[in-house]
Design a protein around this motif. Structure first.
Motif, mmCIF file in Angstrom:
data_model
loop_
_atom_site.group_PDB
_atom_site.id
_atom_site.type_symbol
_atom_site.label_atom_id
_atom_site.label_comp_id
_atom_site.label_asym_id
_atom_site.label_seq_id
_atom_site.Cartn_x
_atom_site.Cartn_y
_atom_site.Cartn_z
ATOM 1 N N LEU A 46 -78.185 25.424 -41.717
ATOM 2 C CA LEU A 46 -78.178 26.400 -40.616
ATOM 3 C C LEU A 46 -76.788 26.500 -39.983
ATOM 4 C CD1 LEU A 46 -81.654 25.482 -39.104
ATOM 5 C CD2 LEU A 46 -81.033 27.719 -40.066
ATOM 6 N N GLU A 47 -76.051 25.418 -40.011
ATOM 7 C CA GLU A 47 -74.654 25.485 -39.544
ATOM 8 C C GLU A 47 -73.852 26.400 -40.463
ATOM 9 O OE1 GLU A 47 -72.836 21.617 -39.115
ATOM 10 O OE2 GLU A 47 -73.610 21.409 -37.068
ATOM 11 N N GLU A 48 -74.101 26.264 -41.753
ATOM 12 C CA GLU A 48 -73.422 27.120 -42.734
ATOM 13 C C GLU A 48 -73.771 28.591 -42.496
ATOM 14 O OE1 GLU A 48 -73.630 26.942 -47.338
ATOM 15 O OE2 GLU A 48 -74.176 24.951 -46.621
ATOM 16 N N LEU A 49 -75.059 28.817 -42.234
ATOM 17 C CA LEU A 49 -75.527 30.183 -41.963
ATOM 18 C C LEU A 49 -74.833 30.739 -40.709
ATOM 19 C CD1 LEU A 49 -77.529 32.612 -42.153
ATOM 20 C CD2 LEU A 49 -79.205 31.194 -40.970
ATOM 21 N N THR A 50 -74.746 29.935 -39.667
ATOM 22 C CA THR A 50 -74.106 30.370 -38.427
ATOM 23 C C THR A 50 -72.650 30.753 -38.692
ATOM 24 O OG1 THR A 50 -75.488 28.810 -37.227
ATOM 25 C CG2 THR A 50 -73.613 29.721 -36.027
ATOM 26 N N HIS A 51 -71.992 29.906 -39.455
ATOM 27 C CA HIS A 51 -70.594 30.159 -39.783
ATOM 28 C C HIS A 51 -70.451 31.480 -40.554
ATOM 29 C CE1 HIS A 51 -66.457 29.168 -40.727
ATOM 30 N NE2 HIS A 51 -66.702 29.520 -41.979
ATOM 31 N N ALA A 52 -71.322 31.656 -41.552
ATOM 32 C CA ALA A 52 -71.269 32.875 -42.376
ATOM 33 C C ALA A 52 -71.477 34.115 -41.505
ATOM 34 C CB ALA A 52 -72.325 32.813 -43.477
ATOM 35 N N TYR A 53 -72.434 34.005 -40.565
ATOM 36 C CA TYR A 53 -72.724 35.137 -39.683
ATOM 37 C C TYR A 53 -71.540 35.422 -38.761
ATOM 38 C CZ TYR A 53 -74.712 37.436 -35.560
ATOM 39 O OH TYR A 53 -74.946 38.260 -34.494
ATOM 40 N N LEU A 54 -70.968 34.380 -38.184
ATOM 41 C CA LEU A 54 -69.835 34.576 -37.275
ATOM 42 C C LEU A 54 -68.656 35.211 -38.004
ATOM 43 C CD1 LEU A 54 -69.977 31.252 -35.209
ATOM 44 C CD2 LEU A 54 -70.437 33.561 -34.358
ATOM 45 N N ASN A 59 -72.692 36.455 -47.739
ATOM 46 C CA ASN A 59 -73.779 35.557 -48.131
ATOM 47 C C ASN A 59 -74.700 35.173 -46.979
ATOM 48 O OD1 ASN A 59 -71.889 34.017 -46.813
ATOM 49 N ND2 ASN A 59 -72.085 32.226 -48.161
ATOM 50 N N THR A 60 -74.551 35.840 -45.829
ATOM 51 C CA THR A 60 -75.366 35.467 -44.664
ATOM 52 C C THR A 60 -76.864 35.553 -44.969
ATOM 53 O OG1 THR A 60 -73.594 36.350 -43.302
ATOM 54 C CG2 THR A 60 -75.659 35.909 -42.197
ATOM 55 N N ASN A 61 -77.292 36.679 -45.513
ATOM 56 C CA ASN A 61 -78.726 36.835 -45.784
ATOM 57 C C ASN A 61 -79.215 35.877 -46.841
ATOM 58 O OD1 ASN A 61 -79.585 38.633 -43.897
ATOM 59 N ND2 ASN A 61 -78.759 40.389 -45.049
ATOM 60 N N GLN A 62 -78.360 35.680 -47.832
ATOM 61 C CA GLN A 62 -78.679 34.745 -48.902
ATOM 62 C C GLN A 62 -78.977 33.342 -48.336
ATOM 63 O OE1 GLN A 62 -79.024 34.888 -52.146
ATOM 64 N NE2 GLN A 62 -79.013 32.648 -52.455
ATOM 65 N N LEU A 63 -78.138 32.916 -47.397
ATOM 66 C CA LEU A 63 -78.325 31.589 -46.788
ATOM 67 C C LEU A 63 -79.645 31.524 -46.014
ATOM 68 C CD1 LEU A 63 -74.660 30.874 -45.650
ATOM 69 C CD2 LEU A 63 -75.969 29.534 -47.305
ATOM 70 N N LEU A 64 -79.937 32.585 -45.274
ATOM 71 C CA LEU A 64 -81.207 32.601 -44.544
ATOM 72 C C LEU A 64 -82.377 32.530 -45.527
ATOM 73 C CD1 LEU A 64 -82.784 32.804 -41.881
ATOM 74 C CD2 LEU A 64 -82.843 35.278 -42.225
ATOM 75 N N GLU A 65 -82.277 33.276 -46.625
ATOM 76 C CA GLU A 65 -83.352 33.249 -47.625
ATOM 77 C C GLU A 65 -83.539 31.846 -48.182
ATOM 78 O OE1 GLU A 65 -85.626 35.534 -48.036
ATOM 79 O OE2 GLU A 65 -84.477 36.636 -46.516
ATOM 80 N N GLU A 98 -83.761 36.612 -37.622
ATOM 81 C CA GLU A 98 -83.491 37.806 -38.444
ATOM 82 C C GLU A 98 -82.929 38.939 -37.587
ATOM 83 O OE1 GLU A 98 -86.802 36.801 -41.872
ATOM 84 O OE2 GLU A 98 -87.313 38.186 -40.256
ATOM 85 N N TRP A 99 -83.521 39.110 -36.408
ATOM 86 C CA TRP A 99 -83.021 40.158 -35.497
ATOM 87 C C TRP A 99 -81.587 39.866 -35.085
ATOM 88 C CZ3 TRP A 99 -87.829 40.489 -31.757
ATOM 89 C CH2 TRP A 99 -88.815 41.274 -32.383
ATOM 90 N N LEU A 100 -81.375 38.627 -34.712
ATOM 91 C CA LEU A 100 -80.031 38.236 -34.266
ATOM 92 C C LEU A 100 -78.999 38.533 -35.352
ATOM 93 C CD1 LEU A 100 -79.294 34.946 -32.372
ATOM 94 C CD2 LEU A 100 -77.799 35.639 -34.212
ATOM 95 N N LEU A 101 -79.339 38.214 -36.610
ATOM 96 C CA LEU A 101 -78.380 38.376 -37.703
ATOM 97 C C LEU A 101 -78.077 39.843 -38.000
ATOM 98 C CD1 LEU A 101 -79.547 35.603 -40.226
ATOM 99 C CD2 LEU A 101 -77.745 35.461 -38.508
ATOM 100 N N GLU A 102 -78.995 40.725 -37.581
ATOM 101 C CA GLU A 102 -78.762 42.162 -37.817
ATOM 102 C C GLU A 102 -77.681 42.734 -36.901
ATOM 103 O OE1 GLU A 102 -82.513 44.190 -37.556
ATOM 104 O OE2 GLU A 102 -83.260 43.044 -39.288
#
Ligand code: ASP
Ligand code: MG
Length: 424
Positions: A46-54, A59-65, A98-102
């Motif tokens: 989830l840290e990786e996902l946060t970083h990708a999103y920021l 690959n943000t969605n990929q990480l969430l999946e 999911e909403w936040l990432l959009e």
């Protein structure tokens, strides 16, 4: 009333959850609060996902999946009925993220971090509670954010003890009289109901907060090791379990970096004289380590290793004395850059400090320090701390090492060192 804490390693897969349920089933007559961390290494993910999103990486969605798939795999192993309510519950738990990432990342990064990373604990506890229920346990899932209240320091929320104690007393105590309760470690909420986290590995601390506010008779932390050992088996072949430990020694060991217990865990327990039992979830009836107020002097020297250390030495450019004139200034720069000091030593005109090496923080810190000071630094060092040291223990850890800094108190020796370059 007892509190159990299960960490990520204990619930890293479906057999882990089944094992947790077996431990709880053998204790079901007790009033019990169960505090659970995120499953396995999900917080890192989830840290990786946060970083990708920021960074708005593709690959943000990929990480969430991947995070979702990890949890749904565990669900399919635990719940054969695909119509079980838990599948919907878990899917819904991801909706907010999911909403936040959009949206574009416009909020402060630390705030965003907490909103995303906290999902690990929400989902793990929902799975654990649903599975306990399925096995016939009288259990209720509770949201820790209703109890653990913090300030707005995202990623390192500071606990508002008064409000936390009040809410636990008002809402959790009556609930625990009726059912076993499963809740999250690591997370809390601000006065505006935004999620905060308590710092990495903070679930032990959460469990201690709950224990203290509930006046629990004990806290048991279930680990993948047989108890507190005198060294990390990663670095030492021969380790010994320490059967009994004083709060004082436990605080010192945790402070110097023994990763078995989060350093903030002991104090709230000590204040209320609540024993902390460290037990193995792999062998639940085996003795582990009992941490209490009894004055149990550590039976053997204990070793704590940290690698990847940076050491900087700071000299005032004007040759003023370091202590009187400069230390508060230097400390405020460490505080500003959130650099946590592991060892320090001063002479008349220099001050040396070791800390975990983070290249970005080191560069920023040196840039600020260099305005008034001359700074020298080294990286790639090791730090060993020996509690209840003697010369033999020092010799043992410094074979083929160059000692760069050594700090001794009556009970504790810290050595910053690096490998000797051996030329044939
Ligand atoms: N899940 C969080 C972490 O891995 C908290 C914890 O495990 O204690 O840092
Ligand atoms: Mg963890």
């Amino acid at each position: 009333m007892e509190v159990y804490k299960f960490g990520g390693a204990s619930v890293k897969d479906a057999p882990g959850v089944i094992n947790l349920a077996a431990i709880v089933a053998s204790q079901e007559q007790k009033e019990l609060l169960i505090v659970v961390s995120a499953m396995g290494k999900i917080t890192n993910k989830l840290e990786e996902l946060t970083h990708a999103y920021l960074e708005q990486q593709d690959n943000t969605n990929q990480l969430l999946e991947e995070v979702k798939a990890f949890h749904f795999n565990i669900l399919t192993d635990l719940f054969s009925d695909q119509n079980d309510q838990v599948y919907n519950d878990i899917a819904n738990s991801f909706v907010e993220v999911e909403w936040l990432l959009e949206e574009e990342p416009n909020d402060a990064p630390d705030y965003i971090y907490d909103q995303i990373v906290s999902i690990g604990e929400i989902v793990s506890t929902k799975i654990v509670a649903a599975y306990l229920k399925k096995t016939g346990c009288n259990v209720t899932w509770a949201d820790a954010r209703n109890f653990i209240h913090t300030d707005n320091t995202y990623r390192e929320g500071r606990v508002n003890w008064e409000k936390t104690e009040q809410e636990i007393f008002r809402k959790l105590v009556p609930l625990l009289e009726q059912t076993i309760v499963v809740t999250q470690g690591f997370i809390g909420s601000t006065s505006e109901n935004f999620t905060t986290t308590l710092g990495r590995d903070g679930s032990d601390y959460s469990a201690a907060i709950f224990s203290a506010c509930l006046n629990a008779s004990s806290l048991t932390i279930w680990k993948d090791v047989p108890g507190v050992l005198n060294a990390d088996p990663k670095w030492f072949d021969e380790t010994e379990r320490i059967p009994r430990l004083s709060y004082h020694d436990a605080i010192e060991l945790a402070y110097y970096g023994a990763t078995i217990i989060h350093p903030k865990t002991i104090k709230p327990l000590q204040n209320k004289n609540i024993p902390l039992y460290v037990r193995s979830f792999l062998d639940p009836v085996a003795e582990g380590t009992d941490i209490t107020s009894a004055d149990n002097h550590l039976p053997v020297p204990s070793f704590i290793f940290k690698v990847n250390q940076a050491l900087i030495s700071i000299f005032p450019k004007d040759f003023s004395f370091i202590i009187e004139e400069n230390l508060s200034d230097i400390f405020s720069l460490f505080h500003k850059h959130k650099v946590k000091i592991n060892t320090m030593l001063n002479s008349a005109i220099s001050f040396s400090v070791s800390f975990d090496h983070d290249p970005a923080k080191l560069a920023a810190l040196i840039a600020d320090l260099s305005v008034h000071y001359k700074v020298k630094y080294n990286t790639g060092l090791e730090l060993v701390t020996i509690r209840y040291y003697n010369q033999q223990t020092i010799d043992r850890v410094t074979v083929n090492k160059n000692i760069i800094l050594e700090v001794k108190s009556r009970t504790t020796c810290q050595i910053v060192m690096r490998d000797k370059i051996i030329t044939e």
